[in-house]
Design a protein around this motif. Structure first.
Motif, mmCIF file in Angstrom:
data_model
loop_
_atom_site.group_PDB
_atom_site.id
_atom_site.type_symbol
_atom_site.label_atom_id
_atom_site.label_comp_id
_atom_site.label_asym_id
_atom_site.label_seq_id
_atom_site.Cartn_x
_atom_site.Cartn_y
_atom_site.Cartn_z
ATOM 1 N N LEU A 14 0.834 -1.201 0.000
ATOM 2 C CA LEU A 14 0.000 0.000 0.000
ATOM 3 C C LEU A 14 0.869 1.251 0.000
ATOM 4 C CD1 LEU A 14 -1.618 -2.394 1.537
ATOM 5 C CD2 LEU A 14 -3.093 -0.541 2.344
ATOM 6 N N ILE A 15 0.470 2.252 -0.766
ATOM 7 C CA ILE A 15 1.148 3.546 -0.737
ATOM 8 C C ILE A 15 0.793 4.234 0.581
ATOM 9 C CG2 ILE A 15 1.362 5.804 -1.832
ATOM 10 C CD1 ILE A 15 0.680 4.471 -4.491
ATOM 11 N N ASP A 16 1.813 4.702 1.269
ATOM 12 C CA ASP A 16 1.639 5.263 2.609
ATOM 13 C C ASP A 16 1.595 6.789 2.533
ATOM 14 O OD1 ASP A 16 1.587 5.836 5.283
ATOM 15 O OD2 ASP A 16 3.622 5.154 5.708
ATOM 16 N N LEU A 17 0.415 7.361 2.704
ATOM 17 C CA LEU A 17 0.278 8.816 2.754
ATOM 18 C C LEU A 17 -0.077 9.287 4.165
ATOM 19 C CD1 LEU A 17 -1.570 9.591 -0.617
ATOM 20 C CD2 LEU A 17 0.884 9.419 -0.147
ATOM 21 N N GLY A 18 0.300 8.465 5.167
ATOM 22 C CA GLY A 18 -0.014 8.804 6.552
ATOM 23 C C GLY A 18 1.152 8.773 7.511
ATOM 24 N N SER A 19 2.196 8.012 7.195
ATOM 25 C CA SER A 19 3.399 7.928 8.043
ATOM 26 C C SER A 19 3.089 7.583 9.493
ATOM 27 C CB SER A 19 4.186 9.247 8.009
ATOM 28 O OG SER A 19 4.606 9.579 6.724
ATOM 29 N N GLY A 20 2.068 6.751 9.724
ATOM 30 C CA GLY A 20 1.729 6.428 11.109
ATOM 31 C C GLY A 20 1.367 7.661 11.909
ATOM 32 N N ILE A 21 0.661 8.592 11.265
ATOM 33 C CA ILE A 21 0.306 9.919 11.783
ATOM 34 C C ILE A 21 1.577 10.739 12.017
ATOM 35 C CG2 ILE A 21 -1.218 11.259 13.261
ATOM 36 C CD1 ILE A 21 -2.617 8.757 14.120
ATOM 37 N N ALA A 22 2.314 10.954 10.945
ATOM 38 C CA ALA A 22 3.480 11.869 10.933
ATOM 39 C C ALA A 22 4.644 11.384 11.774
ATOM 40 C CB ALA A 22 3.067 13.283 11.364
ATOM 41 N N VAL A 23 4.741 10.085 11.998
ATOM 42 C CA VAL A 23 5.813 9.547 12.833
ATOM 43 C C VAL A 23 7.030 9.128 12.010
ATOM 44 C CG1 VAL A 23 6.450 7.626 14.345
ATOM 45 C CG2 VAL A 23 4.307 8.854 14.717
ATOM 46 N N THR A 24 6.818 8.355 10.959
ATOM 47 C CA THR A 24 7.943 7.789 10.209
ATOM 48 C C THR A 24 8.374 8.748 9.090
ATOM 49 O OG1 THR A 24 6.381 6.523 8.841
ATOM 50 C CG2 THR A 24 7.347 5.417 10.745
ATOM 51 N N SER A 25 8.678 9.967 9.477
ATOM 52 C CA SER A 25 9.027 10.986 8.491
ATOM 53 C C SER A 25 10.309 10.655 7.744
ATOM 54 C CB SER A 25 9.154 12.353 9.174
ATOM 55 O OG SER A 25 7.913 12.754 9.722
ATOM 56 N N VAL A 26 11.283 10.053 8.415
ATOM 57 C CA VAL A 26 12.532 9.691 7.730
ATOM 58 C C VAL A 26 12.373 8.405 6.929
ATOM 59 C CG1 VAL A 26 13.961 10.820 9.484
ATOM 60 C CG2 VAL A 26 13.494 8.367 9.672
ATOM 61 N N GLY A 27 11.191 7.802 6.991
ATOM 62 C CA GLY A 27 10.944 6.517 6.351
ATOM 63 C C GLY A 27 11.062 5.403 7.374
ATOM 64 N N ASN A 28 10.262 4.374 7.177
ATOM 65 C CA ASN A 28 10.306 3.232 8.086
ATOM 66 C C ASN A 28 11.624 2.487 7.957
ATOM 67 O OD1 ASN A 28 8.571 1.738 10.019
ATOM 68 N ND2 ASN A 28 6.939 2.580 8.707
ATOM 69 N N ALA A 29 12.171 2.053 9.087
ATOM 70 C CA ALA A 29 13.387 1.226 9.110
ATOM 71 C C ALA A 29 14.530 1.860 8.345
ATOM 72 C CB ALA A 29 13.083 -0.175 8.571
ATOM 73 N N HIS A 30 14.719 3.173 8.529
ATOM 74 C CA HIS A 30 15.852 3.835 7.885
ATOM 75 C C HIS A 30 17.149 3.169 8.350
ATOM 76 C CE1 HIS A 30 18.841 6.853 6.828
ATOM 77 N NE2 HIS A 30 17.935 7.454 6.068
ATOM 78 N N PRO A 31 18.084 2.890 7.444
ATOM 79 C CA PRO A 31 19.296 2.142 7.831
ATOM 80 C C PRO A 31 20.052 2.761 8.994
ATOM 81 C CG PRO A 31 19.142 2.270 5.447
ATOM 82 C CD PRO A 31 18.036 3.132 5.986
ATOM 83 N N LYS A 32 20.146 4.088 9.049
ATOM 84 C CA LYS A 32 20.871 4.720 10.151
ATOM 85 C C LYS A 32 20.159 4.486 11.477
ATOM 86 C CE LYS A 32 23.228 8.429 7.604
ATOM 87 N NZ LYS A 32 23.383 9.905 7.444
ATOM 88 N N VAL A 33 18.846 4.507 11.455
ATOM 89 C CA VAL A 33 18.081 4.268 12.678
ATOM 90 C C VAL A 33 18.212 2.813 13.108
ATOM 91 C CG1 VAL A 33 15.785 4.310 13.713
ATOM 92 C CG2 VAL A 33 16.480 6.149 12.159
ATOM 93 N N VAL A 34 18.071 1.906 12.158
ATOM 94 C CA VAL A 34 18.189 0.477 12.460
ATOM 95 C C VAL A 34 19.555 0.172 13.069
ATOM 96 C CG1 VAL A 34 18.290 -1.825 11.432
ATOM 97 C CG2 VAL A 34 16.523 -0.209 10.697
ATOM 98 N N GLU A 35 20.601 0.709 12.478
ATOM 99 C CA GLU A 35 21.952 0.457 12.985
ATOM 100 C C GLU A 35 22.136 1.014 14.389
ATOM 101 O OE1 GLU A 35 26.634 1.394 11.768
ATOM 102 O OE2 GLU A 35 24.989 2.118 10.496
ATOM 103 N N ALA A 36 21.646 2.235 14.607
ATOM 104 C CA ALA A 36 21.804 2.851 15.924
ATOM 105 C C ALA A 36 21.038 2.089 16.996
ATOM 106 C CB ALA A 36 21.330 4.302 15.860
ATOM 107 N N VAL A 37 19.831 1.657 16.668
ATOM 108 C CA VAL A 37 19.015 0.916 17.630
ATOM 109 C C VAL A 37 19.659 -0.429 17.953
ATOM 110 C CG1 VAL A 37 16.813 -0.297 17.902
ATOM 111 C CG2 VAL A 37 16.856 2.071 17.080
#
Length: 453
Positions: free
Chosen positions: A72-95
């Motif tokens: 599905l095309i996401d035009l909601g971002s989990g209500i403006a949460v995943t602005s950098v995109g879901n599972a961004h590599p930098k976030v995944v690595e840091a976590v």
């Protein structure tokens, strides 16, 4: 559950590696999602609803993929949460790195540097050249509650003013601040006392200039509350759940000036507008205001629970030692995600990307409006744009049309969210990682749904 490629039961995918396409292999919900949603109905209270009838198993870029392989095309971002995109590599690595070290000590027991680094970043990034401090919490509602606590402690006053159409959360105090009854408040009272409501600038419906709307608001503050009783005014620079209402030019500036003159703390609730969403790092910058306190959450940590209050150091220091905090506030894993997300916001051009997305959204929606008077208004900034649907004869809100368009879009594989006090607004909050082609296709589906409604 892992994601299985739609065409083969092969490689699990996730994050930005997902194919960026709208793909429907079943009607929604598909059989796997239907099974999971049936389990939800048995295990989860009815009060916890859902908008899209799918069970998500992966997301990234501009898509959400369900258990049946639908994309599905996401035009909601989990209500403006995943602005950098879901599972961004930098976030995944840091976590991943942080969880390998430790997941919790409680900052109030054994402090750690990542909390301090997030606070330093917020102090640097938020509007205002004055000295600032930040405290971290878990959710937007919790941040708002603490901002009110801090303002009351600083001023020695109790009254708080919020605005028509405002939304600030689901806890007892934040329900009192929130304007809309259903579904947020109905049957859940009594609510916290000493909360008052004032009219907000709503150019599409009140027709007032910024100066006129501010004079109306200020008169109510002075006559119905009294400046000497007022600890804080809390306002969303662009109202979110209320319908993405953008105040008229000069309105917020006049409210800020009045607060300064009367020793009232001005709190900007930037939970939904913060972190590049509006084409500025914070929406307050668009209006040229410097709030005393700013609350943030949602986009701050790319999907991990984190929130903050940032503000003037002398106000933030008003509380006694131990008066602020919480067991999980500023959790180290969430802080690691926030530091990675802030790096992405600052160094991967997401402020500019939000502006580009806003231009696409506004252009396409304006083209629809030109041939369809049921779109009464298009408004917003950056990647936070809304269309308000009306009866063209009376300008009355048309919630039924709004719901029908949203339902049709979702059935065709495009996630859109509704909002507005009258339930007649569709809001567009795509992840800033979405591509132009995917965004355009999503808007094609919206146009077709509106034409068919």
């Amino acid at each position: 559950m892992t994601l299985l490629d739609a065409s083969t039961d092969a490689t699990p995918l996730g994050g930005p590696s997902l194919p960026q396409e709208r793909r429907l292999v079943t009607a929604l919900p598909g059989p796997r999602s239907a099974e999971i949603l049936a389990r939800k109905a048995e295990a989860v209270p009815a009060g916890v609803g859902h908008t899209v009838p799918v069970a998500a198993v992966a997301a990234g870029g501009g898509v959400v993929v369900d258990a049946d392989g639908n994309s599905l095309i996401d035009l909601g971002s989990g209500i403006a949460v995943t602005s950098v995109g879901n599972a961004h590599p930098k976030v995944v690595e840091a976590v991943a790195a942080q969880t390998a070290q430790f997941t919790h000590t409680c900052f109030m027991i054994s402090p750690y540097s990542s909390y301090i680094e997030v606070a330093e970043a917020l102090n640097r990034l938020t509007p205002g050249s004055f000295a600032k401090k930040s405290a971290l919490f878990n959710s937007g509602a919790e941040a708002v509650e603490n901002a009110i606590k801090i303002a009351r402690k600083h001023t020695g006053r109790q009254a708080v003013v919020a605005f028509d159409h405002g939304y600030h959360g689901r806890t007892n105090l934040t329900m009192a601040l929130t304007a809309k009854s259903m579904p947020y408040k109905s049957g859940f009272g009594p609510f916290a006392p000493e909360v008052y409501r004032a009219p907000m600038s709503y150019p599409f419906r009140d027709g007032l200039s910024g100066a006129e709307a501010a004079a109306r608001t200020i008169l109510q503050l002075e006559k119905q509350v009294g400046a000497d009783n007022l600890a804080a005014v809390i306002v969303e620079p662009i109202q979110g759940e209320g319908g993405f209402i953008v105040p008229a030019d000069g309105y917020l500036n006049a409210i800020v000036d009045w607060c300064r003159e009367n020793g009232v703390v001005l709190i900007a609730d930037e939970v939904q507008t913060g972190f590049a969403r509006t084409g500025a790092m914070f929406a307050s910058e668009i209006f040229g205001i410097e709030p005393d306190l700013i609350t943030t959450a949602k986009g701050i940590a790319a999907g991990l629970p984190l929130a903050a209050v940032t503000g003037r150091a002398e106000i933030m220091d008003a509380s006694h030692a131990g008066g602020l905090g919480g067991t999980y506030g500023g959790n180290p894993v969430a802080c690691a995600a926030a530091l990675a997300a802030i790096d992405v916001f600052e160094n991967e051009g997401l402020v500019e990307r939000a502006q580009q997305i806003g231009e696409i959204l506004t252009s396409r929606l304006s083209a629809m409006q030109a041939s369809d008077p049921r779109i009464g208004d298009i408004r917003g900034h950056g990647a936070m744009i809304a269309a308000e649907f009306v009866d063209p004869e009376t300008n009355a809100p048309d919630a039924a049309l709004t719901a029908a368009v949203a339902k049709a879009c979702i059935a065709e594989g495009v996630i859109v969210l509704t909002c507005g006090t009258y339930g007649n607004v569709i809001r567009f909050l795509p992840p800033l990682s979405i591509g132009d082609d995917l965004l355009g296709e999503g808007l094609d589906v919206v146009a077709a749904a509106l034409a068919a409604a």
